[in-house]
Design a protein around this motif. Structure first.
Motif, PDB file in Angstrom:
ATOM      1  N   UNK A 144       0.825  -1.212   0.000  1.00 15.81           N
ATOM      2  CA  UNK A 144       0.000   0.000   0.000  1.00 15.81           C
ATOM      3  C   UNK A 144       0.858   1.260   0.000  1.00 15.81           C
ATOM      4  N   UNK A 145       1.955   1.243   0.764  1.00 14.97           N
ATOM      5  CA  UNK A 145       2.847   2.405   0.807  1.00 14.97           C
ATOM      6  C   UNK A 145       3.510   2.644  -0.549  1.00 14.97           C
ATOM      7  N   UNK A 146       4.010   1.577  -1.165  1.00 10.45           N
ATOM      8  CA  UNK A 146       4.657   1.697  -2.478  1.00 10.45           C
ATOM      9  C   UNK A 146       3.652   2.145  -3.532  1.00 10.45           C
TER      10      UNK A 146
ATOM     11  N   UNK B 231      13.826   4.977  -7.401  1.00 11.04           N
ATOM     12  CA  UNK B 231      14.093   5.684  -6.149  1.00 11.04           C
ATOM     13  C   UNK B 231      13.513   4.938  -4.950  1.00 11.04           C
ATOM     14  N   UNK B 232      12.296   4.426  -5.104  1.00  7.83           N
ATOM     15  CA  UNK B 232      11.678   3.673  -4.013  1.00  7.83           C
ATOM     16  C   UNK B 232      12.452   2.393  -3.725  1.00  7.83           C
ATOM     17  N   UNK B 233      12.904   1.709  -4.776  1.00  8.03           N
ATOM     18  CA  UNK B 233      13.651   0.477  -4.594  1.00  8.03           C
ATOM     19  C   UNK B 233      14.959   0.742  -3.851  1.00  8.03           C
ATOM     20  N   UNK B 234      15.656   1.817  -4.215  1.00 10.39           N
ATOM     21  CA  UNK B 234      16.898   2.182  -3.525  1.00 10.39           C
ATOM     22  C   UNK B 234      16.636   2.484  -2.053  1.00 10.39           C
TER      23      UNK B 234
ATOM     24  N   UNK C 297      19.692   5.050  -8.980  1.00  6.38           N
ATOM     25  CA  UNK C 297      19.385   5.766  -7.739  1.00  6.38           C
ATOM     26  C   UNK C 297      20.145   5.101  -6.591  1.00  6.38           C
ATOM     27  N   UNK C 298      20.376   5.877  -5.533  1.00  2.52           N
ATOM     28  CA  UNK C 298      20.884   5.299  -4.294  1.00  2.52           C
ATOM     29  C   UNK C 298      22.359   4.954  -4.272  1.00  2.52           C
TER      30      UNK C 298
END
Length: 337
Positions: A90-92, A112-115, A231-232
């Motif tokens: 739900x957050x993702x 970005x979310x994965x990093x 990213x990251x």
């Protein structure tokens, strides 16, 4: 194949080393994991595991650390699978849905979310424009002889370009031309724009047709190849394995090589894949592991994503997070249809 006791000792060593980044000794294993055998027996088992290539001893007086072979056996046979939670999904989803209307932004946000979720470096390979399908064309007058061409390609890629024409076109003419171009192009993939289709566009739409062909052939040619987003980077440099300046520098140089990541992430196989250490062909990332997956539109693979980090990574959690991002991205891209 390892017997049960050796498997339990190997698992204990790997999970301890993942947690601490320090070589693991037999007394530590005996104290923390309650395997039901003495430190001497554990020491013998660790010696056997070293002899058969599952463990290594970095220094004579040090404990053991896992080898690539040890990590591979752990991932394939010992690791407890981990699933992402409904709350994580739900957050993702709530973060990614904010960029639902534009595929490029959505894909970048996925990286970005994965990093962030894995505290690793993340790479996303976006589909080349030639895989995309023409969905809508609109011609909009800007001034007397300048026309804004808006191309919408599925899934939700928008390309805009102002072109100059030899003569002035009225709004009514541009609307009529837009209708005709949509009838001609809608549902065609970029790769299907062969000479026959291009000649027909010029023949049927005159000067505007010529302008469209120039745009399609030359204006978008630089975007035919896959795009690689990363990213990251700072996450991986914070790991103890990369405190060595030369090692960090070599990794950074490798990280900038687009072709490297296209090759490493270029497989079309479904599901999450794990490549460990020297299973990666590039020498500068052979101290790293990759966890990758493909994403798709309606079951058709269009790109891939993954994380890279030291071989000393939490594989179960990494696999779960890569699966979460890949499946959510696939869901949103498919819903764009």
């Amino acid at each position: 194949m390892l017997d049960d006791r050796k498997s339990r000792v190997l698992r204990a060593v790997i999970e301890d080393y993942i947690e601490t980044a320090e070589p693991v000794g037999s007394r530590t294993i005996a104290r923390k994991h309650r395997l039901g055998v003495s430190p001497a027996t554990i020491r013998n088992e660790m010696a056997d595991l070293e002899e058969t290539g599952y463990l290594e001893q970095p220094h004579v007086s040090a404990g053991r650390i896992p080898s690539d072979k040890g990590y591979r056996f752990y991932v394939d046979a010992l690791m407890e699978p981990m699933s992402f939670t409904l709350e994580q999904y739900r957050q993702v989803y709530s973060e990614m849905i904010k960029h639902y209307r534009e595929m490029e932004r959505l894909i970048q946000e996925a990286g970005k979310l994965l990093a962030s979720l894995t505290q690793s470096a993340a790479i996303v390979v976006a589909p080349p424009i030639e895989q995309l399908t023409f969905q809508h064309v609109q011609l909009i007058p800007v001034d007397e002889r300048d026309v804004l061409v808006v191309l919408l390609l599925h899934p939700n890629v928008v390309k805009n370009k102002i072109v100059r024409t030899e003569r002035a076109f009225s709004s009514a003419e541009l609307i009529q031309l837009s209708v005709g171009l949509n009838q001609k192009l809608k549902g065609i993939t970029y790769r299907d724009l062969g000479p026959t289709v291009l000649r027909e566009i010029v023949g049927e739409f005159g000067e505007i047709g010529q302008v469209m062909v120039e745009l399609l052939v030359r204006g978008l040619s630089s975007e035919k190849d896959e795009q690689v987003y990363s990213s990251g980077m700072t996450h991986i440099l914070n790991q103890p394995e990369f405190k060595d300046v030369e090692k960090a520098k070599a990794f950074l140089e490798a990280f900038e090589q687009k072709e490297l990541w296209l090759n490493l992430l270029g497989e079309d196989s479904q599901g999450v894949r794990v490549k460990i250490g020297k299973e990666n062909f590039h020498s500068d990332i052979q101290d790293c592991s990759l966890v990758t997956a493909t994403y798709h539109v309606g079951g058709h693979v269009i790109g891939s994503l993954g994380i890279v980090g030291p071989t000393r990574m939490e594989y179960a959690r990494m696999v779960a997070m890569v699966e979460l991002i890949a499946s959510t991205l696939s869901e949103l891209l498919t819903d764009m249809k």
